[in-house]
Design an enzyme around this catalytic site. Structure first.
Site, short mmCIF file in Angstrom:
data_model
loop_
_atom_site.label_atom_id
_atom_site.label_comp_id
_atom_site.label_asym_id
_atom_site.label_seq_id
_atom_site.Cartn_x
_atom_site.Cartn_y
_atom_site.Cartn_z
N ARG A 16 -21.58 59.03 -41.90
CA ARG A 16 -20.27 59.68 -41.93
C ARG A 16 -20.34 61.20 -41.70
O ARG A 16 -19.33 61.85 -41.54
CB ARG A 16 -19.56 59.38 -43.26
CG ARG A 16 -18.91 58.00 -43.26
CD ARG A 16 -18.35 57.66 -44.62
NE ARG A 16 -19.42 57.29 -45.56
CZ ARG A 16 -19.24 57.13 -46.87
NH1 ARG A 16 -18.07 57.33 -47.41
NH2 ARG A 16 -20.26 56.77 -47.64
N GLN A 74 -39.45 54.57 -47.04
CA GLN A 74 -38.81 53.26 -47.23
C GLN A 74 -38.43 52.78 -45.83
O GLN A 74 -37.53 53.33 -45.21
CB GLN A 74 -37.55 53.42 -48.11
CG GLN A 74 -36.89 52.10 -48.45
CD GLN A 74 -35.51 52.28 -49.08
OE1 GLN A 74 -34.87 53.32 -48.94
NE2 GLN A 74 -35.04 51.24 -49.76
N GLY A 102 -30.80 62.58 -53.23
CA GLY A 102 -30.94 63.72 -52.32
C GLY A 102 -29.62 64.26 -51.81
O GLY A 102 -29.54 65.39 -51.34
N GLY A 138 -20.03 52.06 -59.15
CA GLY A 138 -20.45 51.04 -60.12
C GLY A 138 -19.76 51.31 -61.45
O GLY A 138 -19.70 52.45 -61.90
N SER A 404 -28.71 115.77 -29.35
CA SER A 404 -28.09 114.52 -28.92
C SER A 404 -28.69 114.00 -27.62
O SER A 404 -29.20 114.77 -26.80
CB SER A 404 -26.59 114.75 -28.70
OG SER A 404 -26.02 115.06 -29.95
C1 UD1 Z 1 -24.76 53.84 -56.02
C2 UD1 Z 1 -24.78 53.02 -57.29
C3 UD1 Z 1 -23.39 53.02 -57.94
C4 UD1 Z 1 -22.95 54.45 -58.21
C5 UD1 Z 1 -23.02 55.27 -56.93
C6 UD1 Z 1 -22.78 56.71 -57.23
C7 UD1 Z 1 -26.40 51.23 -56.88
C8 UD1 Z 1 -26.61 49.81 -56.55
N1 UD1 Z 1 -25.16 51.65 -56.97
O1 UD1 Z 1 -23.91 53.18 -55.14
O2 UD1 Z 1 -23.43 52.31 -59.16
O3 UD1 Z 1 -21.65 54.46 -58.72
O4 UD1 Z 1 -24.34 55.16 -56.32
O5 UD1 Z 1 -22.70 57.44 -56.03
O6 UD1 Z 1 -27.37 51.96 -57.11
N2 UD1 Z 1 -30.73 55.01 -50.93
C9 UD1 Z 1 -32.01 54.89 -50.47
N3 UD1 Z 1 -32.44 53.68 -50.04
C10 UD1 Z 1 -31.66 52.57 -50.07
C11 UD1 Z 1 -30.35 52.71 -50.54
C12 UD1 Z 1 -29.92 53.94 -50.98
O7 UD1 Z 1 -32.76 55.87 -50.43
O8 UD1 Z 1 -32.13 51.52 -49.65
C13 UD1 Z 1 -30.26 56.33 -51.39
C14 UD1 Z 1 -29.14 56.88 -50.51
O9 UD1 Z 1 -29.68 57.70 -49.49
C15 UD1 Z 1 -28.31 57.68 -51.49
C16 UD1 Z 1 -28.53 56.95 -52.81
O10 UD1 Z 1 -29.70 56.19 -52.66
O11 UD1 Z 1 -28.77 59.00 -51.63
C17 UD1 Z 1 -27.35 56.08 -53.20
O12 UD1 Z 1 -27.13 55.13 -52.21
P1 UD1 Z 1 -25.68 54.65 -51.82
O13 UD1 Z 1 -25.76 53.61 -50.80
O14 UD1 Z 1 -24.81 55.82 -51.55
O15 UD1 Z 1 -25.23 53.97 -53.20
P2 UD1 Z 1 -23.80 53.45 -53.55
O16 UD1 Z 1 -23.59 52.15 -52.90
O17 UD1 Z 1 -22.82 54.51 -53.32
#
Ligand code: UD1
Ligand code: MG
Length: 454
Positions: A16, A74, A102, A138, A404
């Site tokens: 986004r 990852q 991050g 969550g 100057s």
């Molecule tokens: C997550 C939480 C949710 C919380 C929200 C707050 C989980 C399952 N859910 O949801 O409860 O309310 O954050 O913003 O944890 N990331 C990785 N690898 C992955 C997936 C994510 O590094 O495989 C990192 C993303 O870059 C990000 C962070 O983890 O910085 C959160 O991931 P994101 O997908 O935004 O989590 P949400 O679904 O928003």
């Protein structure tokens, strides 16, 4: 005390943002988002920082200069639980582990210190917030005695659970030994087909491990960046916060919403900063300093009582006390100005050492030069420091007067108290108290007939 390991999740793409740059490298107050989180982890006294990267992994590693980071890749993004799983083998059994994101750059040390203080064999710390609109987050599920029993992701929540306004920030702190037991048990049988880190909360509750909840002092601490609108909101909040810090330290700001600090700015008392000043890197400003509108000041020290007038651009310099700089002065790196100097409009300095009370008041270029005390450099004077291949020094002694529009062709030395006639091109050294004039002699021709139009 058991070691503190911080795990920063930063593998997301951030689609986004609509950018070729990985999201965590977008900057807030001049520093990448991820750098803010790393710096806070250091402040907290982390013994080790593991950062999980995926999208743009090499770009992220190259940009973030920190030998203390353990980078973990990852390869597939299978959820926050899967991300933490990549780090598990690097966590000592007895470590306390703090999970940060991050793309949540403004989390503050006091909030995290409280969270980490809850970590023990029989308890973990969870950071939550209560929101008017919890959509997407969550939800924190509690039993009838108010104890946290689980976190349910928005997409998995029942209608009743969706009404819960207390949400998970994602930030938590827990013993490594527990993570090593719980993470391998995570399943991806849920609405998103992901391994949710949040599922460990139900496992903790099942083992009668206390989930100690605390909330941040400010909502901005836990605000994530998903697009450039949110990034701009956080930037403004951060800048406002810094402006307040400056005011409380003794600086008056013409408008606290129109000053940007991208780095560390230290101010003395009775400082005045006009609108749209930008400070970058490490800037230190003494007492009674005035900074005019639109100035850009980077990695510079400004002495007591000095005024930097409108639209001056100052980089990597040291300016002494009671100086008068600008308007429209440009300092390239490496200048050192003693007290009571004046550098006026449209003057460019580079690697110039300027002695006490010396003046370069208008339209000059002074580079690779050493000026003694009480030197006066007239308007339009240039140090010719470059022959197309090499740079040379110009040395000007105490009390020299340069008329100057002179060109001082380096290497050249002008000894103390010498005078250079206006319009001279000086190519040879000048001894003390001499007058040097190096320009075409003026001839006045009487009875001159002006040309006539054919
Ligand atoms: C997550 C939480 C949710 C919380 C929200 C707050 C989980 C399952 N859910 O949801 O409860 O309310 O954050 O913003 O944890 N990331 C990785 N690898 C992955 C997936 C994510 O590094 O495989 C990192 C993303 O870059 C990000 C962070 O983890 O910085 C959160 O991931 P994101 O997908 O935004 O989590 P949400 O679904 O928003
Ligand atoms: Mg998400």
């Amino acid at each position: 005390m058991s070691p503190l390991h911080v795990v920063i999740l930063a593998a997301g793409q951030g689609s986004r943002m609509k950018s070729s740059l990985p999201k965590v490298l977008h900057t807030l107050a001049g520093r990448p988002l991820l750098q803010h989180v790393i710096d806070t982890a250091h402040q907290l006294g982390a013994d080790k920082i593991h950062t999980v990267i995926g999208h743009g992994a090499t770009q992220v590693q190259e940009r973030i200069e920190d030998d203390g980071i353990h980078w973990v890749e990852q390869k597939e993004r299978l959820g926050t639980g899967h991300a933490v799983a990549q780090v598990l083998e690097h966590l000592p059994e007895d470590a306390r582990v703090l999970v940060l994101y991050g793309d949540v750059p403004l989390i503050q040390k006091p909030t995290l210190a409280t969270l980490v203080s809850h970590v023990a064999v029989n308890s973990l710390g969870l950071l939550t917030v209560t929101m008017d609109d919890p959509t997407g987050y969550g939800r924190i599920v509690r039993d009838d005695r108010g104890r946290v029993t689980s976190i349910v992701e928005h997409k998995d929540a029942s209608i009743e659970q969706k009404a819960i306004r207390e949400v998970n920030t994602g930030i938590l702190a827990v013993m490594a030994s527990h993570l090593k037991t719980w993470i391998p048990q995570l399943s991806n049988e849920n609405a998103q087909g992901e391994y949710y880190l949040t599922d460990i909360i139900a496992m903790a509750a099942g083992e009668k491990i206390d989930v100690a909840v605390n909330q941040p002092q400010d909502l901005f601490e836990v605000q994530g960046v998903n697009n450039r609108v949110q990034l701009a909101e956080l930037e403004r909040w951060f800048q406002r916060h810094q402006a307040e810090r400056l005011m409380l330290a003794g600086a008056s700001l013409a408008d606290p919403d129109r000053v940007d600090v991208r780095g560390n700015l230290e101010v003395g008392t009775d400082v005045f900063i006009d609108i749209n000043a930008v400070f970058e890197g490490n800037v230190k400003i003494g007492n009674n300093v005035r900074i005019g509108p639109g100035c850009v000041i980077r990695d510079t020290e400004v002495g007591d009582g000095t005024e930097i007038k409108a639209y001056s651009v100052i980089e990597s310099s040291k300016i002494g006390e009671n100086g008068q700089i600008g308007p429209y002065a440009r300092f390239r790196p490496g200048n050192e100005l003693a007290a009571n100097t004046k550098v006026g409009n449209f003057v460019e300095l580079k690697k110039a050492v300027v002695g006490e009370g010396s003046k370069i008041s208008h339209l000059s270029y002074v580079g690779d030069a050493t000026l003694g005390a009480r030197v006066n450099v007239g308007a339009g004077t240039i140090t010719c420091n470059y022959d197309g291949a090499n740079k040379y020094q110009t040395v000007i002694g105490n009390g020299v007067f340069v008329g100057s529009n002179c060109s001082l062709v380096a290497p050249v030395t002008i000894a103390p108290e010498a005078t250079i006639g206006a319009g001279s091109t000086i190519t040879r050294d000048v001894a003390d108290h001499e007058l040097a004039v190096a320009r075409g002699r003026q001839r006045n021709i009487a009875g001159w007939e002006k040309p006539k139009k054919h």
